[in-house]
Design a protein around this motif. Sequence first.
Motif, PDB file in Angstrom:
ATOM      1  N   SER A 272      39.063  -6.315  20.594  1.00 51.64           N
ATOM      2  CA  SER A 272      38.673  -7.697  20.389  1.00 51.64           C
ATOM      3  C   SER A 272      39.670  -8.585  21.118  1.00 51.64           C
ATOM      4  CB  SER A 272      38.639  -8.016  18.890  1.00 51.64           C
ATOM      5  OG  SER A 272      37.983  -9.230  18.640  1.00 51.64           O
ATOM      6  N   ARG A 273      39.478  -9.857  21.055  1.00 57.30           N
ATOM      7  CA  ARG A 273      40.343 -10.762  21.796  1.00 57.30           C
ATOM      8  C   ARG A 273      41.714 -10.853  21.132  1.00 57.30           C
ATOM      9  NH1 ARG A 273      38.444 -14.012  25.394  1.00 57.30           N
ATOM     10  NH2 ARG A 273      36.395 -14.094  24.451  1.00 57.30           N
ATOM     11  N   PHE A 274      42.746 -10.443  21.878  1.00 56.59           N
ATOM     12  CA  PHE A 274      44.101 -10.507  21.385  1.00 56.59           C
ATOM     13  C   PHE A 274      44.809 -11.735  21.952  1.00 56.59           C
ATOM     14  CE2 PHE A 274      43.444  -6.127  20.322  1.00 56.59           C
ATOM     15  CZ  PHE A 274      44.369  -5.833  19.325  1.00 56.59           C
ATOM     16  N   GLU A 275      45.749 -12.259  21.179  1.00 54.00           N
ATOM     17  CA  GLU A 275      46.625 -13.273  21.727  1.00 54.00           C
ATOM     18  C   GLU A 275      47.690 -12.583  22.574  1.00 54.00           C
ATOM     19  OE1 GLU A 275      45.609 -13.639  18.283  1.00 54.00           O
ATOM     20  OE2 GLU A 275      44.134 -14.885  19.266  1.00 54.00           O
ATOM     21  N   SER A 276      47.703 -12.898  23.867  1.00 55.11           N
ATOM     22  CA  SER A 276      48.696 -12.371  24.807  1.00 55.11           C
ATOM     23  C   SER A 276      48.603 -10.859  24.966  1.00 55.11           C
ATOM     24  CB  SER A 276      50.119 -12.770  24.363  1.00 55.11           C
ATOM     25  OG  SER A 276      50.230 -14.165  24.278  1.00 55.11           O
ATOM     26  N   GLN A 277      47.492 -10.257  24.653  1.00 51.90           N
ATOM     27  CA  GLN A 277      47.314  -8.832  24.881  1.00 51.90           C
ATOM     28  C   GLN A 277      45.955  -8.604  25.522  1.00 51.90           C
ATOM     29  OE1 GLN A 277      49.098  -5.902  22.261  1.00 51.90           O
ATOM     30  NE2 GLN A 277      49.157  -7.435  20.659  1.00 51.90           N
TER      31      GLN A 277
ATOM     32  N   TYR B 263      46.997   0.784  35.007  1.00 48.06           N
ATOM     33  CA  TYR B 263      48.209   1.009  34.239  1.00 48.06           C
ATOM     34  C   TYR B 263      48.056   0.724  32.745  1.00 48.06           C
ATOM     35  CZ  TYR B 263      50.569   0.891  38.827  1.00 48.06           C
ATOM     36  OH  TYR B 263      50.966   1.137  40.119  1.00 48.06           O
ATOM     37  N   SER B 264      46.868   0.483  32.275  1.00 50.58           N
ATOM     38  CA  SER B 264      46.665   0.123  30.864  1.00 50.58           C
ATOM     39  C   SER B 264      47.009   1.296  29.950  1.00 50.58           C
ATOM     40  CB  SER B 264      45.216  -0.315  30.632  1.00 50.58           C
ATOM     41  OG  SER B 264      44.895  -1.427  31.434  1.00 50.58           O
ATOM     42  N   ASN B 265      47.628   1.005  28.820  1.00 47.85           N
ATOM     43  CA  ASN B 265      48.166   2.058  27.957  1.00 47.85           C
ATOM     44  C   ASN B 265      47.482   2.159  26.602  1.00 47.85           C
ATOM     45  OD1 ASN B 265      49.150  -0.235  26.670  1.00 47.85           O
ATOM     46  ND2 ASN B 265      51.098   0.731  26.103  1.00 47.85           N
ATOM     47  N   TRP B 266      46.219   1.731  26.504  1.00 51.35           N
ATOM     48  CA  TRP B 266      45.553   1.773  25.211  1.00 51.35           C
ATOM     49  C   TRP B 266      44.157   2.376  25.339  1.00 51.35           C
ATOM     50  CZ3 TRP B 266      46.123  -2.674  28.054  1.00 51.35           C
ATOM     51  CH2 TRP B 266      44.971  -3.410  28.352  1.00 51.35           C
TER      52      TRP B 266
ATOM     53  N   PRO C 143      52.304  -2.168  21.506  1.00 53.02           N
ATOM     54  CA  PRO C 143      51.588  -3.277  22.140  1.00 53.02           C
ATOM     55  C   PRO C 143      50.756  -2.808  23.330  1.00 53.02           C
ATOM     56  CG  PRO C 143      53.899  -3.825  21.780  1.00 53.02           C
ATOM     57  CD  PRO C 143      53.762  -2.363  21.515  1.00 53.02           C
ATOM     58  N   HIS C 144      49.699  -3.533  23.604  1.00 53.42           N
ATOM     59  CA  HIS C 144      48.912  -3.294  24.813  1.00 53.42           C
ATOM     60  C   HIS C 144      49.747  -3.740  26.013  1.00 53.42           C
ATOM     61  CE1 HIS C 144      44.596  -3.263  22.940  1.00 53.42           C
ATOM     62  NE2 HIS C 144      45.427  -2.428  22.357  1.00 53.42           N
ATOM     63  N   LEU C 145      50.100  -2.784  26.856  1.00 52.22           N
ATOM     64  CA  LEU C 145      50.924  -3.075  28.023  1.00 52.22           C
ATOM     65  C   LEU C 145      50.134  -2.793  29.294  1.00 52.22           C
ATOM     66  CD1 LEU C 145      54.259  -1.415  26.875  1.00 52.22           C
ATOM     67  CD2 LEU C 145      53.629  -3.822  26.695  1.00 52.22           C
ATOM     68  N   ASP C 146      50.558  -3.417  30.364  1.00 49.37           N
ATOM     69  CA  ASP C 146      49.872  -3.230  31.637  1.00 49.37           C
ATOM     70  C   ASP C 146      50.882  -3.471  32.756  1.00 49.37           C
ATOM     71  OD1 ASP C 146      47.746  -2.711  33.309  1.00 49.37           O
ATOM     72  OD2 ASP C 146      46.408  -4.105  32.285  1.00 49.37           O
ATOM     73  N   TYR C 147      50.562  -3.013  33.930  1.00 48.30           N
ATOM     74  CA  TYR C 147      51.304  -3.279  35.140  1.00 48.30           C
ATOM     75  C   TYR C 147      52.782  -2.896  35.039  1.00 48.30           C
ATOM     76  CZ  TYR C 147      47.034  -5.737  36.203  1.00 48.30           C
ATOM     77  OH  TYR C 147      45.721  -6.031  36.389  1.00 48.30           O
ATOM     78  N   VAL C 148      53.669  -3.864  34.798  1.00 49.46           N
ATOM     79  CA  VAL C 148      55.103  -3.661  34.959  1.00 49.46           C
ATOM     80  C   VAL C 148      55.628  -2.538  34.067  1.00 49.46           C
ATOM     81  CG1 VAL C 148      57.365  -4.730  34.777  1.00 49.46           C
ATOM     82  CG2 VAL C 148      55.429  -6.057  35.645  1.00 49.46           C
ATOM     83  N   ALA C 149      55.339  -2.583  32.775  1.00 46.58           N
ATOM     84  CA  ALA C 149      55.935  -1.625  31.846  1.00 46.58           C
ATOM     85  C   ALA C 149      55.491  -0.198  32.122  1.00 46.58           C
ATOM     86  CB  ALA C 149      55.588  -2.018  30.408  1.00 46.58           C
ATOM     87  N   GLU C 150      54.230  -0.008  32.515  1.00 43.60           N
ATOM     88  CA  GLU C 150      53.708   1.338  32.705  1.00 43.60           C
ATOM     89  C   GLU C 150      53.732   1.780  34.177  1.00 43.60           C
ATOM     90  OE1 GLU C 150      52.972   3.384  30.381  1.00 43.60           O
ATOM     91  OE2 GLU C 150      53.038   2.032  28.665  1.00 43.60           O
TER      92      GLU C 150
END
Length: 577
Positions: free
Chosen positions: A123-128, A135-138, A530-537
Amino acid sequence: MGGQRRPAVAAGLVAAGLAAACFVAARVVAPAAEPQQTVALSTVRASAPSAHQNQPDIVLITLDDVGSNDLWDSTDLPESVAPNIRSVAASGVRLTNYYGQAFCSPARAALLSGKFTHRTGFSRFESQGIELDAYSNWSVPLGAPLLPEALKARGYATHGIGKWNIGHCNELLMPWARGFESFAGYFTSGVNYLTHETKNFSRADGSQTQWRDLMTARKGEGVRNGSRYFGTHTTPLFTQFALDVLDDRDDRPLHLWLAYHAMHGNNGCDQVDSGLAPGEADAFLNESRIVQLSLSRRRFAAGLRAVDKGVGLVRERLLNSDRDYVLVVHSDNGASACSTDCAGSNAPLRGYKFTDFDGGTRVPCAVESSLLPAGRRGAAYGGLVHHVDWLQTFVSLAGGANLRDEDPTYDSLDVWSHVTGAGGGASRDTVVFSLSAKHLSLRRGDYKLLVRSLNASWIADGVDPINWLEHHNGSMCPRDVEASFLFHAPSDPEERHNLFYDAAYADRVDEMTAFWRATYAAEYYVPSTPHLDYVAESPPASAAFDRNGGYVTHWGCGPLDYYAKANVSAVPNATGP
């Protein structure tokens, strides 16, 4: 399988020589040879033969970004664009009040899990994020068994083809680990139709690259990257994969999910690379009604024509079989009407893909089946139906029980009695499109409530987005402007009359808001990671992609503890609505 053999398909349904013509795939020059990864396919195994001889084959065809004005109800595309899909609707039942989601990943999460997206982290997350890329981790939590797992447990052979897009960072999240005996497709939101390249991504060292995204896990081959298919257009490629599955059926009932890439707005979607036979594209584009369309709309029409041919070939296999079947053709979300590659149309509905107005969520859907009574062929069902409902519907057709008796967190309803006209089954009253602490998109009864939703307007069919954007300064395409709305759906299908601020409807807003608060408190899922993308992964993912010959794959994201439960009772560090 218990079905009566049906007459062979008339030759006119699928043009003579189509198989040879359609699947002469367009080719481009490949880069230097890439390393090919082959690993053991330990997780792909067949189930025991089914003990149920009356289970129909179930084929679910998911189109990408095809809008409510793109198929049988189109006001600008001629019938020649999609004659086979029109035949499905004419011989089956149209679901005229059918809804998906506004985004690709949430649409697939709901479709495969049978749960509204707020229960699974889509669903729509704030800032996620909610839309997955390289690179998405979820993913959908492992505690939520997916559609192929449910059917495989009931003796079905299960095969997935096309766009996965609900999580791939760990091998446990790959489609062949989640119920599909075989899979051939890609994982991200979209790729080049020919080269299968993703959009630009950063490597760990900060440099830019375009990964490729295509993997296969097929019987006798193990798991392999898609380098041998480089230059092959995804539409004929995915169709051929589907035909391979249908031609290789064993005695078990079959479930095939064919999730086409088209008509997602990526390079190569247009007629030049669509797999049309030599000379056929020119003849098609010279049709009078096609000539009058905008450039991006003509591209859409040509690409959809190629998809329709694939649907026709799949349908031909089903019609010429002596097995009972259920064929569903639908779209994941509304059309990307602002695309400059291939523009779909949701006219006259408000909005488009990425918005929660009906233009982004109300999509075409038709069901054809050997099990339909003769009197239902060409009929329509106007009750509320959502992506989530196919899970329970298919499980029931497979002889399974009500999933909600064992797990009340399922939102799926069996709609088969409504499709057949028998009646008596549960009718849907509520659809939770998107829900978070600050945002809401809810259909409840005859009313639709949007709270802090991205605003959108109406886009006329046949308008070229390039010229249209210049003329209108982009005022109708996605903007970061939030607003709240209440619509009475039956009397206002185009969502032109906002009742949110009308005092006469204050009680309705209060009732729906109370439902929002209660649902958020009881059902809203927040992963511990947290849902992370790009930089972290980027560092571990880039290394894994390099090892896989430059193709997107899993990289061992973790920990996976947050996937273990589909729902949580407490929402840490969050403020409710």
